[in-house]
Structure formats: C-alpha cells, structure tokens
Design an enzyme around this catalytic site. Structure first.
Site, PDB file in Angstrom:
ATOM      1  N   CYS A  17       0.872  -1.397   0.083  1.00 29.23           N
ATOM      2  CA  CYS A  17       0.155   0.070   0.158  1.00 29.23           C
ATOM      3  C   CYS A  17       0.896   1.264   0.046  1.00 29.23           C
ATOM      4  O   CYS A  17       0.257   2.372  -0.216  1.00 29.23           O
ATOM      5  CB  CYS A  17      -1.052   0.136   1.221  1.00 29.23           C
ATOM      6  SG  CYS A  17      -1.926  -1.209   1.293  1.00 29.23           S
ATOM      7  N   HIS A  68      -9.311   3.418  -1.829  1.00 22.97           N
ATOM      8  CA  HIS A  68      -7.938   2.898  -1.601  1.00 22.97           C
ATOM      9  C   HIS A  68      -7.492   2.139  -2.737  1.00 22.97           C
ATOM     10  O   HIS A  68      -7.171   1.015  -2.718  1.00 22.97           O
ATOM     11  CB  HIS A  68      -7.883   1.872  -0.192  1.00 22.97           C
ATOM     12  CG  HIS A  68      -6.641   1.384   0.177  1.00 22.97           C
ATOM     13  ND1 HIS A  68      -5.362   2.145  -0.263  1.00 22.97           N
ATOM     14  CD2 HIS A  68      -6.239   0.250   0.777  1.00 22.97           C
ATOM     15  CE1 HIS A  68      -4.565   1.206   0.110  1.00 22.97           C
ATOM     16  NE2 HIS A  68      -4.925   0.391   0.813  1.00 22.97           N
TER      17      HIS A  68
END
Length: 377
Positions: A78, A319
């Site tokens: 991420c 996200h």
C-alpha cells in the site's frame, strides 16, 4: 529541508470504475499535475502500483505522450505510491534529475471480485488470512486490553465519512451514526463493513522539482522510508505500530521538529478503522491508548486540534493501492495551499502523510513512508 518542492499535483476520481482503464485514470491525474506545475514534460518518472500488469508504466505513459525518459516501476504494497514519491524526491534532491513525475495507479475492481486474495506462497496467505482478518486481530487485541472500545473504532468511520462529504473525488461519503456503523454487516469481527476501505480504482500524481523559495511553494521538509522488523504475537504492540513509530521518528529527526503540536493536518493509512487508531498513537499525535478517544471526541476531526484524513481517508475517499499515497500527498498539498474548500484546515502550514503496507508473515509491515510537507511562509 530537502530542497525539493511539490510543483503540481493531480488525481482522478476514486471509486469502482471498471469501464475506465488505467490510461484514462492516469490521464486525469497527470494532466492535472502537469497543468498545476505549469510543465509539459519531465526528466524521469517513478510509478507505484501493486497489481497492474507488467509493462503498465510504459504503456500508460506512452498513451500520455511521455516517452524517451527513464521510467521506474516500484511495488511496496500500500506504500507503493509514496515509495515512488520518495524515490522521485531523492532524484531531485541529489540533482540527478530536475523535474520528476511520481505516479500511482491501480484498478482494483477488475483485479479482484472482493477482498484481495492472500498470497499462497506466504504462510499466513496459505491459511487464508486476508488483510481484513489481520486488522481485525489487532482490533480484538486492543479491545481485550481496554485500549479502545467498539464505539471509538466506529467513531473513526463516522468522522472520515463526514469529511468525505466535502471531497467531490471521494468514493463514498455520508453522515453516519456510531450505531449505524456498528450495525453494518460484519466483515471480520469486530470490524464491520463501514469500518473497512472499499475496492477502488484511481490514479494520483505529483511533479517534483528544486525548491525556489516562492511564498506559495509546498516543500518536502522531510521524508523517511522503512520496512518492517521481525514481529510476532509476543511483540508488545499490535501489528503495524512499531514500523510507523520508527519511520515517523526518522522523519521527525530529519525535519528537526521541536514539537508534534506544529503538525496542523495529517493524512494517514486508515484502510480499517483500527488502522487510524494505531497510527495516530504510533505517530505520537495522540497518546498511547488515546487514538480512539481522539476520534470520538473530535480531536482528530475537522475543527479539532489535529485534523486527520480531511479527504475522507482510505475508508471513504477510497484505496486504489498504488495511487493511495500520492492521493494523500495531493490532499496535504491542497491543504497547505489553502485550496481544499469546505474541508480546509485553517492556517495549515505543516502537514504529515503516512502510508503503511503489509502482507508478509513475520514482518511488522512491508513498508512505511512518512513525509512532512510544509508551506514555509
């Protein structure tokens, strides 16, 4: 000071967009970033992505007319987007290149039907331990230790969804109550659906160059990147705490930061509500055990002492893994320029970005990047 400035930023809209390919998403972000920076080209490009196909960077950039320059693709879970940003920043700082583009992109809706499929070559992946379950175990431990309540976890979602009401690029927004968050479908006990980030598609970009000392210039005051140390259930803190703490300490030391009270606004990795609780404590923005209380009491809300995730965060803005870190960079840049509209933090001069990614058994996170951006005058 690094001597590096964020010359321009841009993002696409965030959300499930299976009808828009990576080229279209990247076009939105790069076109806006170039227009913001007032440039028509760059000397090099770093691209952060996790699940995009091989060769995606050159394929996307070719369609945007960016060819013949060095292109490097990075994958750091991420934190891929902020890792690309970190490398672009270093390239400018050392004088290797003068104008550098950092681009993050991801199209999650066409890669997975639901949650990210665990990696079968990893021991935890072989057991089917997906990231929602990993974060849920952290939440369960904090609940057991009376370090947070279910209501406080839900308050993070309430806060960030409310912030996203003022962000037209966000995937989800809304006025929810704590009860509504807790009553949403259970994903991984104790985390309900409204406490988990959605599946998202999107792109974000930043153009970096040497700082020139302009009054409205946003500069990179400091930046630190670390990977996680060995970790297991005997560790004194939950998964993800120590890597954030250590990376932040390095960034604070580099910045010569006298007090964390100087930080006006932050964008942190809240893929799940417990993530924001753990992160604000690890960053030192809230005291140990006070991360949930801060969200519930308004300390980390717009109008509070230190607003966290005014964009809506990962929970609400969305996200798209590779794009997330650069979307955070864009939000803090807008905040420091004073152009964030109804979600503007008054007088913001120093902003923090934290992105942490995980997924490797036995490590306290794959990678973490902490950046301090500043508008000096």
């Amino acid at each position: 000071m690094t001597g590096v400035a964020v010359l321009g930023v841009g993002t696409s809209h965030f959300g499930r967009q299976p009808d828009r390919d990576l080229v279209a998403l990247a076009w939105d972000a790069v076109r806006e970033a170039f227009g913001d920076a007032g440039v028509e080209g760059v000397d090099a490009v770093w691209v952060g992505t996790v699940f995009a196909p091989a060769g995606v960077a050159q394929r996307v950039l070719r369609a945007l007319g960016i060819t013949g320059v060095p292109v490097v693709t990075v994958e750091n879970a991420c934190a891929s987007g902020t890792t690309a940003f970190a490398e672009a920043c270093e390239a400018v700082r050392t004088g290797r290149y003068r104008r550098v583009l950092a681009l993050g992109l991801e199209q999650m809706s066409t890669a997975f039907a639901g949650a990210i499929v665990p990696e079968a070559t990893d021991p935890e992946g072989r057991t089917g331990l997906a990231l929602p379950a990993l974060y849920a175990m952290s939440a369960a431990r904090l609940l057991h230790e009376d370090a947070v309540t279910r209501e406080q976890l839900a308050a993070v979602s309430v806060k960030n969804h409310a912030h996203a009401v003022h962000n037209p690029r966000a995937q989800y927004a809304g006025e929810y109550t704590v009860a509504q968050v807790l009553d949403s479908p259970m994903i991984a006990d104790p985390l309900t659906r409204l406490q988990c980030c959605p599946t998202s598609d999107g792109a974000a970009a930043a153009v970096l160059g040497p700082a020139a000392g302009g009054a409205d210039e946003v500069v990179v005051r400091s930046l630190a990147l670390k990977s996680g140390a060995a970790w297991n259930h005997r560790s004194p803190h939950v998964w993800g705490h120590d890597i954030v703490r250590d990376t932040a300490a390095a960034a604070y030391a580099q910045a010569g930061l006298d007090t964390l009270d100087d930080i006006d606004v932050g964008e942190v990795h809240d893929a799940f509500t417990v993530g924001e609780v753990v992160t604000t404590e690890a960053l030192g923005i809230t005291a140990p055990g006070d991360g949930g209380t801060a969200a519930a009491s308004g300390v980390t809300a717009l109008g509070g002492k230190t607003p966290i995730n005014p964009s809506g965060g990962l929970l609400s803005r969305g996200h798209p893994l590779g794009a997330t870190g650069l979307a955070q960079i864009a939000e803090i840049t807008w905040q420091l320029r004073g152009v964030a509209g109804a979600r503007q933090v008054d007088g913001a001069r120093l902003g923090l970005v934290e992105t942490m990614g995980g997924g490797v058994s036995g490590l306290d996170g794959n990678a973490c990047v902490v950046t301090l951006l500043e508008r000096p005058r």
